[in-house]
Design a protein around this motif. Structure first.
Motif, mmCIF file in Angstrom:
data_model
loop_
_atom_site.group_PDB
_atom_site.id
_atom_site.type_symbol
_atom_site.label_atom_id
_atom_site.label_comp_id
_atom_site.label_asym_id
_atom_site.label_seq_id
_atom_site.Cartn_x
_atom_site.Cartn_y
_atom_site.Cartn_z
ATOM 1 N N ASN A 307 5.232 -2.520 -9.660
ATOM 2 C CA ASN A 307 4.649 -2.282 -8.461
ATOM 3 C C ASN A 307 3.236 -3.050 -8.187
ATOM 4 O OD1 ASN A 307 2.163 -0.123 -7.912
ATOM 5 N ND2 ASN A 307 3.731 0.204 -6.453
ATOM 6 N N TRP A 308 2.808 -3.181 -6.994
ATOM 7 C CA TRP A 308 1.636 -3.917 -6.728
ATOM 8 C C TRP A 308 0.962 -3.007 -5.497
ATOM 9 C CZ3 TRP A 308 0.942 -7.163 -2.249
ATOM 10 C CH2 TRP A 308 -0.155 -7.765 -2.218
ATOM 11 N N GLN A 309 -0.181 -2.643 -5.679
ATOM 12 C CA GLN A 309 -1.127 -2.065 -4.714
ATOM 13 C C GLN A 309 -2.377 -2.777 -4.387
ATOM 14 O OE1 GLN A 309 -0.945 2.567 -4.678
ATOM 15 N NE2 GLN A 309 -1.037 1.794 -6.933
ATOM 16 N N PRO A 310 -2.383 -3.311 -3.228
ATOM 17 C CA PRO A 310 -3.260 -4.178 -3.014
ATOM 18 C C PRO A 310 -4.724 -3.401 -2.405
ATOM 19 C CG PRO A 310 -1.923 -4.116 -1.048
ATOM 20 C CD PRO A 310 -1.219 -3.579 -2.304
ATOM 21 N N ASP A 311 -4.339 -2.020 -2.158
ATOM 22 C CA ASP A 311 -5.638 -1.267 -1.864
ATOM 23 C C ASP A 311 -4.822 0.143 -2.007
ATOM 24 O OD1 ASP A 311 -4.098 -0.304 0.441
ATOM 25 O OD2 ASP A 311 -5.080 -2.032 1.551
ATOM 26 N N LYS A 312 -5.729 1.122 -1.644
ATOM 27 C CA LYS A 312 -5.254 2.713 -1.818
ATOM 28 C C LYS A 312 -4.286 3.323 -0.973
ATOM 29 C CE LYS A 312 -9.178 4.346 -4.542
ATOM 30 N NZ LYS A 312 -10.001 5.570 -4.902
ATOM 31 N N ARG A 313 -4.097 2.380 0.104
ATOM 32 C CA ARG A 313 -3.168 2.809 1.166
ATOM 33 C C ARG A 313 -1.700 2.307 0.962
ATOM 34 N NH1 ARG A 313 -5.393 6.057 4.828
ATOM 35 N NH2 ARG A 313 -7.550 5.874 5.676
ATOM 36 N N TRP A 314 -1.641 0.893 0.471
ATOM 37 C CA TRP A 314 -0.339 0.254 0.519
ATOM 38 C C TRP A 314 0.287 0.111 -0.976
ATOM 39 C CZ3 TRP A 314 2.571 0.179 4.804
ATOM 40 C CH2 TRP A 314 1.760 -0.071 5.949
ATOM 41 N N SER A 315 1.640 0.369 -1.086
ATOM 42 C CA SER A 315 2.176 0.249 -2.320
ATOM 43 C C SER A 315 3.593 -0.477 -2.117
ATOM 44 C CB SER A 315 2.233 1.539 -2.992
ATOM 45 O OG SER A 315 3.082 1.561 -4.288
ATOM 46 N N LEU A 316 3.850 -1.340 -2.788
ATOM 47 C CA LEU A 316 5.075 -1.995 -2.814
ATOM 48 C C LEU A 316 5.835 -1.947 -4.067
ATOM 49 C CD1 LEU A 316 3.951 -5.484 -0.958
ATOM 50 C CD2 LEU A 316 5.116 -3.325 -0.010
ATOM 51 N N THR A 317 7.188 -1.621 -4.230
ATOM 52 C CA THR A 317 7.722 -1.354 -5.508
ATOM 53 C C THR A 317 9.092 -2.232 -5.480
ATOM 54 O OG1 THR A 317 6.519 0.661 -5.774
ATOM 55 C CG2 THR A 317 8.645 0.205 -6.867
#
Length: 337
Positions: A307-317
């Motif tokens: 998982n990668w989260q560039p910020d507190k709003r977005w998440s990619l898995t």
């Protein structure tokens, strides 16, 4: 949603012949109850899958963690105010004590691909012709899922989901003389359901357990209902992993896990034998009417994800899984507010 969808059997037939996820915040929690709850909290950037379902598959949101200390330098994360401050329950007290919690609400989209063998059982054939058997069937499904979730407690996320599956099942009927009629049916399934994720973690380590239930009917491409009853599916997915910081790139996570699925459907169909006179004579009819139950051959499979989260709003898995005769791939994007 994992969803993990089943197919129905037999519509198009072909005769084949014989064979064949800031700095660390450490605060002392004096209230025993609050302390116990917060000890269960998990990494802000950890995803967890569902149910993609199979069944319908779903990826859980990021969570909170006590003494968040990922591998690498602590991330410089911009603070984002939550939409409400009354969720999660006990969340306000947790924030006042220096804990970083995820934004309470989230929506996301998940895609799941599954290739697996389905076990055919309880076969009933009209006229009960002797020597006619059904082979276990390869099933391939592509599922899209929309998910909406909320953190009820710092350690408990609940969600609802809806999904749409397109699939194909390729079984075969074996006749007494050894000849095989290969079959292929393409179908769609609209499904809906609900689930929950429990989370726990400390510093750079985390663990989650996700479970969901989904249901929905199987419908053939021409609009006819294939199954007498909607498929009921249940998935359970434990995971554990490690959090790390990518400095200016955001926060990431890697994990291993396993997924359990149970789902059985009853299907029925008719095979036209009018172009196969030899087979028609063997069964004493120009058609073969049957019903059967189909279920996944393997109830468990291993998982490996990130998982990668560039910020507190977005998440990619992304996650891959498999064991023996089941292979799956899940990709998800989530937005929190």
């Amino acid at each position: 949603y994992i969803t993990f969808d089943h197919g129905s059997l037999f519509n198009v037939h072909e005769y084949s012949g014989p064979g064949s996820e800031g700095d660390s915040m450490v605060r002392r929690v004096n209230a025993i109850t609050t302390g116990a709850v917060l000890a269960l909290v998990l990494a802000w950037s950890v995803p967890s899958v569902r149910a993609q379902s199979v069944a319908v598959s779903s990826v859980a949101p990021p969570s909170a963690i006590k003494d968040f200390t990922p591998v690498g330098q602590p991330p410089d994360t911009e603070e984002v105010p939550p939409l409400v401050d009354w969720l999660p329950i006990w969340g306000r007290e947790a924030r006042e004590k220096g804990f970083d919690l995820p934004l309470p609400f989230g929506v996301g989209l998940t895609y799941t691909y599954i290739n697996q063998d389905m076990v055919v059982s309880d076969v009933k054939i009209e006229g009960k012709p002797l020597g006619v058997t059904l082979r276990d069937a390869e099933t391939i499904t592509d599922t899209g899922v929309f998910r909406a979730d909320a953190w009820l407690f710092p350690f408990l996320n609940i969600y609802a989901l809806v999904g749409q599956t397109s699939g194909v099942t390729r079984p075969a009927v074996v006749f007494p003389n050894g000849e095989v009629v290969k079959s292929e049916v393409r179908y769609d399934r609209f499904s809906y359901g609900a689930g929950a994720t429990l989370a726990a973690g400390y510093k750079a380590w985390f663990a989650t357990v996700d479970a969901n239930w989904t249901t929905g009917p199987l419908v053939s491409e021409d609009g006819g209902q294939i199954s007498d009853e909607p498929i009921q599916s249940i998935t359970a997915t434990p995971r554990t992993g490690l959090l790390f910081n990518t400095e200016k790139g955001g926060v990431g996570a890697l994990w291993i896990g396993a997924m359990y699925i149970t789902a059985t459907s009853e299907i029925h169909d008719v095979i036209d034998l009018s172009e196969h006179p030899v087979l028609a004579r063997l069964v004493g009819s120009d058609s073969l009417n049957f019903s059967a139950r189909v279920s996944p051959r393997e109830k468990w499979n291993y998982l490996l994800g990130g998982n990668w989260q560039p910020d507190k709003r977005w998440s990619l898995t992304a996650e891959v899984g498999g064991l023996a005769d089941r292979i799956q791939f899940i990709a998800s994007v989530m937005w929190r507010f």
